[in-house]
Motif scaffolding. Structure first.
Motif, PDB file in Angstrom:
ATOM      1  N   GLY A  97       0.895  -1.357   0.061  1.00 52.01           N
ATOM      2  CA  GLY A  97       0.126  -0.004  -0.009  1.00 52.01           C
ATOM      3  C   GLY A  97       0.843   1.258   0.088  1.00 52.01           C
ATOM      4  O   GLY A  97       0.210   2.223  -0.121  1.00 52.01           O
ATOM      5  N   ALA A  98       2.041   1.228   0.145  1.00 54.55           N
ATOM      6  CA  ALA A  98       3.253   2.465  -0.066  1.00 54.55           C
ATOM      7  C   ALA A  98       2.856   3.083  -1.075  1.00 54.55           C
ATOM      8  O   ALA A  98       2.619   4.469  -0.889  1.00 54.55           O
ATOM      9  CB  ALA A  98       4.568   1.920   0.384  1.00 54.55           C
ATOM     10  N   VAL A 102       1.797   7.035  -1.670  1.00 55.50           N
ATOM     11  CA  VAL A 102       2.513   8.139  -2.114  1.00 55.50           C
ATOM     12  C   VAL A 102       1.779   8.781  -3.398  1.00 55.50           C
ATOM     13  O   VAL A 102       1.947   9.975  -3.555  1.00 55.50           O
ATOM     14  CB  VAL A 102       3.829   7.334  -2.948  1.00 55.50           C
ATOM     15  CG1 VAL A 102       4.524   8.415  -3.520  1.00 55.50           C
ATOM     16  CG2 VAL A 102       4.746   7.005  -1.365  1.00 55.50           C
ATOM     17  N   ALA A 103       1.182   7.956  -4.147  1.00 56.55           N
ATOM     18  CA  ALA A 103       0.380   8.566  -5.143  1.00 56.55           C
ATOM     19  C   ALA A 103      -0.622   9.443  -4.806  1.00 56.55           C
ATOM     20  O   ALA A 103      -0.899  10.706  -5.232  1.00 56.55           O
ATOM     21  CB  ALA A 103      -0.182   7.484  -6.230  1.00 56.55           C
ATOM     22  N   ASP A 104      -1.523   9.194  -3.804  1.00 53.40           N
ATOM     23  CA  ASP A 104      -2.582   9.989  -3.182  1.00 53.40           C
ATOM     24  C   ASP A 104      -1.904  11.306  -2.728  1.00 53.40           C
ATOM     25  O   ASP A 104      -2.386  12.328  -3.000  1.00 53.40           O
ATOM     26  CB  ASP A 104      -3.278   9.169  -2.033  1.00 53.40           C
ATOM     27  CG  ASP A 104      -4.034   8.265  -2.908  1.00 53.40           C
ATOM     28  OD1 ASP A 104      -4.326   8.123  -3.976  1.00 53.40           O
ATOM     29  OD2 ASP A 104      -4.709   7.132  -1.778  1.00 53.40           O
ATOM     30  N   VAL A 113      11.175  17.107  -2.314  1.00 49.62           N
ATOM     31  CA  VAL A 113      11.444  16.035  -1.261  1.00 49.62           C
ATOM     32  C   VAL A 113      10.388  15.592  -0.385  1.00 49.62           C
ATOM     33  O   VAL A 113       9.439  16.363   0.148  1.00 49.62           O
ATOM     34  CB  VAL A 113      12.675  16.649  -0.452  1.00 49.62           C
ATOM     35  CG1 VAL A 113      13.088  15.113   0.589  1.00 49.62           C
ATOM     36  CG2 VAL A 113      13.915  16.834  -1.234  1.00 49.62           C
ATOM     37  N   LEU A 114       9.838  14.296  -0.584  1.00 46.74           N
ATOM     38  CA  LEU A 114       8.694  13.685   0.326  1.00 46.74           C
ATOM     39  C   LEU A 114       9.247  12.756   1.327  1.00 46.74           C
ATOM     40  O   LEU A 114       9.787  11.791   0.921  1.00 46.74           O
ATOM     41  CB  LEU A 114       7.784  13.209  -0.576  1.00 46.74           C
ATOM     42  CG  LEU A 114       6.530  12.471   0.199  1.00 46.74           C
ATOM     43  CD1 LEU A 114       5.686  13.539   0.960  1.00 46.74           C
ATOM     44  CD2 LEU A 114       5.653  11.566  -0.611  1.00 46.74           C
ATOM     45  N   GLY A 179      10.341  25.607   0.921  1.00 48.06           N
ATOM     46  CA  GLY A 179       9.199  25.205   1.159  1.00 48.06           C
ATOM     47  C   GLY A 179       8.632  23.924   0.360  1.00 48.06           C
ATOM     48  O   GLY A 179       7.308  23.927   0.235  1.00 48.06           O
ATOM     49  N   THR A 180       9.283  23.175  -0.119  1.00 49.38           N
ATOM     50  CA  THR A 180       9.193  22.145  -0.725  1.00 49.38           C
ATOM     51  C   THR A 180       9.406  20.850  -0.319  1.00 49.38           C
ATOM     52  O   THR A 180       9.556  19.758  -1.113  1.00 49.38           O
ATOM     53  CB  THR A 180       9.783  22.364  -2.307  1.00 49.38           C
ATOM     54  OG1 THR A 180      11.205  22.257  -2.160  1.00 49.38           O
ATOM     55  CG2 THR A 180       9.248  23.375  -3.047  1.00 49.38           C
ATOM     56  N   LEU A 181       9.446  20.917   1.007  1.00 48.90           N
ATOM     57  CA  LEU A 181       9.793  19.667   1.900  1.00 48.90           C
ATOM     58  C   LEU A 181       8.367  19.265   2.353  1.00 48.90           C
ATOM     59  O   LEU A 181       7.845  20.206   3.111  1.00 48.90           O
ATOM     60  CB  LEU A 181      10.814  19.776   2.820  1.00 48.90           C
ATOM     61  CG  LEU A 181      11.192  18.657   3.757  1.00 48.90           C
ATOM     62  CD1 LEU A 181      11.741  17.557   3.171  1.00 48.90           C
ATOM     63  CD2 LEU A 181      11.806  19.093   5.069  1.00 48.90           C
ATOM     64  N   ASP A 182       8.076  17.903   2.151  1.00 54.66           N
ATOM     65  CA  ASP A 182       6.616  17.511   2.672  1.00 54.66           C
ATOM     66  C   ASP A 182       6.892  16.053   3.168  1.00 54.66           C
ATOM     67  O   ASP A 182       7.955  15.376   3.249  1.00 54.66           O
ATOM     68  CB  ASP A 182       5.435  17.633   1.523  1.00 54.66           C
ATOM     69  CG  ASP A 182       4.168  17.690   2.089  1.00 54.66           C
ATOM     70  OD1 ASP A 182       4.112  17.445   3.198  1.00 54.66           O
ATOM     71  OD2 ASP A 182       3.123  17.844   1.073  1.00 54.66           O
ATOM     72  N   THR A 183       5.918  15.687   4.095  1.00 54.64           N
ATOM     73  CA  THR A 183       6.018  14.449   4.991  1.00 54.64           C
ATOM     74  C   THR A 183       4.783  13.606   4.472  1.00 54.64           C
ATOM     75  O   THR A 183       3.514  14.187   4.609  1.00 54.64           O
ATOM     76  CB  THR A 183       6.072  14.587   6.453  1.00 54.64           C
ATOM     77  OG1 THR A 183       7.181  15.724   6.511  1.00 54.64           O
ATOM     78  CG2 THR A 183       6.228  13.492   7.209  1.00 54.64           C
ATOM     79  N   LEU A 184       5.068  12.355   4.535  1.00 58.21           N
ATOM     80  CA  LEU A 184       3.754  11.259   4.256  1.00 58.21           C
ATOM     81  C   LEU A 184       3.825  10.630   5.808  1.00 58.21           C
ATOM     82  O   LEU A 184       4.702   9.906   5.996  1.00 58.21           O
ATOM     83  CB  LEU A 184       3.961  10.634   3.055  1.00 58.21           C
ATOM     84  CG  LEU A 184       2.874   9.205   3.148  1.00 58.21           C
ATOM     85  CD1 LEU A 184       1.382   9.874   2.817  1.00 58.21           C
ATOM     86  CD2 LEU A 184       3.254   8.489   1.902  1.00 58.21           C
TER      87      LEU A 184
END
Length: 695
Positions: A97-98, A102-104, A113-114, A179-184
């Motif tokens: 399900g990873a 990620v796609a969602d 960077v995620l 400001g383009t660093l995000d977290t899942l």
């Protein structure tokens, strides 16, 4: 294409298949997977090539020599075509399900960077989720990089150890500032922690390279406080990791790193912990010594004796007698190395089953301990009883006793209800004693490498017990049939079910007498129950012969025209004969769920299913009525199964082992005197079927 996953491959043969399949089992059509063969000398390259042939999403990039993980990842990134890059270790896993998650996440944002959640699983199967690093500044945290971002900033992994420190922290810093660093917030990647002391986790001064990596990073980032904080966390983790910094190097590492706090205080805490550990170990030693004081006293004296260079101790199936690979090796040694005296370790319960004239010692006796103390060679397909001190100069060959379908070794950690109190620590300690591990096929080598992690050498020489399946003459086979009172004009079916971990005692899933009645007088059914059940399990009946107590299962294979089994490893040996194999698997789902298996026996895929399959008795009867049990389709499945699992068995395995072990071939990469090469599967003569089903 959304994602390119780059997997460097070097000395990960026991892990790589699962890593690749964890990626391929995600979104259909996604992702691209680039496996970079970094000059690996084990089975990693072959595993990658096999999966690339099976799935067009897999591409293999081959480096000219071993360059290290950094250059391997760089090569993969340069060849990638996806919008994002994910660097996955060859012993990592992408959890189910990873990619959907990620796609969602990427559908609602466009980060450079995620950061992804992750956990760790140790060799015992215990899973832990590490605490989050502030702002994602940790090289342990997996992440996706936009490929154009990666190339625009000239990011690349460095050479040598800790190759990820510079590019990962630089990318995180740049993305955070923009400001383009995000977290899942989801665990997507699992790190499989390998045992300290195995090739990938060897402590030493080479781990001091992390200090230079951070010096360079701090210089390039203007001594950014976020990087300095990440450095402190990382260096403390390295210092405390027994797989990286050896105890004797810790003070030097602490000084060179300039870490906060007092190293003497840290040492005092470690000494206290070690003292408690020594106390616990001493208590265990005292208890053991009380139980075995007399025999151990004698054994300790025997350990002072010189090793006998011409003495070999054999054992099989937990001291049940002369059998399996050790028996074939012993027989061949008598022929090719008569100077080697072979003695069998046997339980007193099985002494009466020994062939006349067999030299033996009873397990636990003073004679047994003297042999174990002074023999140069130790050969077993399971383990020697009582525990022993392996002396310098002793050579231990672990022959094993089958190709694994069900989970083995440390892979059993995931099935605690059925391990019966197994000590996984003892499993690993036992593997540490081995010098050589015998294998019949690449699948087995791959599994043993992971589930018995230690420093032994794999001997991909075949199973000696199967030599008879190639060398027996028609006259010998006919003589065995006569000895069993089998009519030469009847078709002989060997029914050999394995035991069930989730059940006690012999619980048959097939009524052999009903099978014999349904098939008629032209058939006879030989029933071979698993040795765990002893001789009392089945009984003779009309058209049925109980051969559970027959000493040689290989001879039973020779006289049979087909094998009916469920999950027994006998199927892999029987494939050498190129005769029909019928899988009767009424409890497949229960068996797989309770014990775990390495592939789907019922998949119908070449190389996984050995022939016809039945899940009920009626289906089994229909296979024989219709002739499907020996159809062209099932013959094709059998050929693929044989090619996958019998590549090293050609009738000369015992000779290769004897020459390697006793005649000068015990050094790594040193060929044995007169060692015979393995003949390809397709060039071997097909063994003659003994009964009326031939042709």
């Amino acid at each position: 294409m959304l994602l390119s996953v780059v997997v460097p491959a070097h000395r990960v043969q026991g892990y790589l298949r699962a890593a690749i399949e964890s990626v391929l089992g995600q979104i259909p059509g996604e992702p691209e997977l680039l496996v970079v063969d970094d000059g690996s000398r084990d089975g990693s390259a072959a595993i990658a090539a096999e999966l690339a042939r099976r799935d067009p999403r897999v591409r293999v990039i081959t480096l000219p020599e071993h360059l290290g993980a950094g250059p391997a990842r760089n090569a993969g990134a340069a060849a990638a075509r996806g919008r994002y890059l994910l660097f996955l270790d060859g012993d990592g896993l992408l959890l189910p399900g990873a990619l959907d998650a990620v796609a969602d996440r990427l559908a609602t944002g466009d980060p450079d960077v995620l950061l992804l959640g992750h956990d760790r699983v140790d060799r015992w199967g215990d899973v832990s989720a590490p605490g989050p690093a502030p702002d994602g500044f940790s090289t342990d945290v997996p992440r996706l990089f936009r490929r154009t971002f990666w190339t625009a900033h000239g990011l690349h992994f460095t050479d040598g150890p800790y190759e990820d420190v510079l590019p990962v922290h630089r990318a995180t810093l740049v993305a955070a500032d923009a400001g383009t660093l995000d977290t899942l917030d989801r665990i997507c990647v699992r790190h499989r922690i390998r045992r300290p002391g195995t090739p990938a986790t060897t402590p030493g001064r080479h781990h001091f390279a992390v200090l230079d990596a951070y010096r360079r990073l701090l210089a390039e980032t203007g001594d950014d406080p976020r990087i300095r904080a990440a450095r402190t966390r990382h260096l403390l983790a390295v210092l405390d990791d027994p797989g990286r910094i050896a105890p004797g190097d810790r003070a030097a590492f602490h000084r060179a790193a300039g870490l906060p706090g007092s190293y003497p205080a840290r040492r005092a805490r470690e000494a206290a912990d070690a003292g408690r550990a020594r106390g616990r170990a001493a208590l265990r030693r005292v208890r053991r010594a009380l139980r075995t004081a007399l025999t151990r006293a004698s054994y300790r004296a025997d350990l002072l004796r010189p090793l006998d260079p011409n003495l070999a101790v054999y054992g099989a199936y937990w001291n049940r007698g002369v059998a399996c690979n050790p028996a074939a090796i012993h027989a061949k040694a008598l022929e090719l190395a008569p100077h080697i005296q072979g003695v069998w370790a046997v339980s007193s319960r099985y002494r009466d089953r020994l062939p006349p004239g067999t030299p033996y010692v009873i397990e636990g006796s003073l004679a047994y301990w003297r042999m174990m103390a002074t023999a140069t060679y130790l050969i077993n397909n399971s383990s020697f009883p009582g525990g022993f001190t392996k002396r310098p100069g002793q050579i231990y060959l672990q022959t094993h006793h089958g190709t694994p379908l069900k989970t083995m070794g440390l892979d059993q950690c995931g099935y605690p209800a059925l391990t019966g109190g197994i000590s996984f620590e003892k499993i690993v300690a036992h593997a540490d004693q081995w010098d050589f591990s015998l294998s019949a096929n690449p699948h087995t080598t791959e599994i043993w490498d992971r589930v018995y992690p230690a420093g032994y050498e794999h001997l991909n020489l075949g199973y000696p017990r199967n030599d008879i399946l190639f060398t027996a003459t028609p006259e010998r086979t006919a003589a065995i049939r006569r000895g069993l009172s089998l009519d030469p004009d009847r078709t002989v079916l060997l029914y050999a079910p394995t035991h069930r971990d989730y059940r006690k005692g012999y619980v048959p899933h097939l009524d052999p007498e009903r099978l014999a009645r349904e098939l008629g007088p032209q058939y006879v059914v030989l029933v071979r129950a698993h040795y765990f059940y002893g001789r009392s399990a089945p009984q003779d009946g009309a058209g049925v012969v109980d051969v559970t107590g027959y000493p040689s299962v290989e001879e039973l294979c020779l006289v049979s025209d087909a094998l009916i089994t469920d999950y027994s490893s006998l199927m892999f040996d029987y494939a050498c004969l190129d005769r029909p194999i019928i899988s009767h698997v009424p409890d497949w789902e229960a068996y797989r769920a309770s014990r775990g298996t390495y592939f789907d026996l019922l998949s119908g895929r070449p190389g996984e299913t050995p022939g016809a399959v039945a899940t009920t008795e009626d289906e089994l009867f229909d296979l024989f009525r219709t002739g499907e049990w020996r159809s062209a389709r099932t013959a094709g499945l059998r050929a693929a199964f044989r090619e996958r699992f019998c590549p090293y068995d050609d009738g000369h395995a015992a000779e290769r082992v004897v020459r390697r072990l006793f005649l000068g071939g015990t050094e790594p990469d040193r060929p044995a005197t007169g060692e015979r090469p393995i003949s390809p599967v397709r060039e071997r003569p097909r063994p003659v079927t003994p009964g009326p089903s031939r042709g």
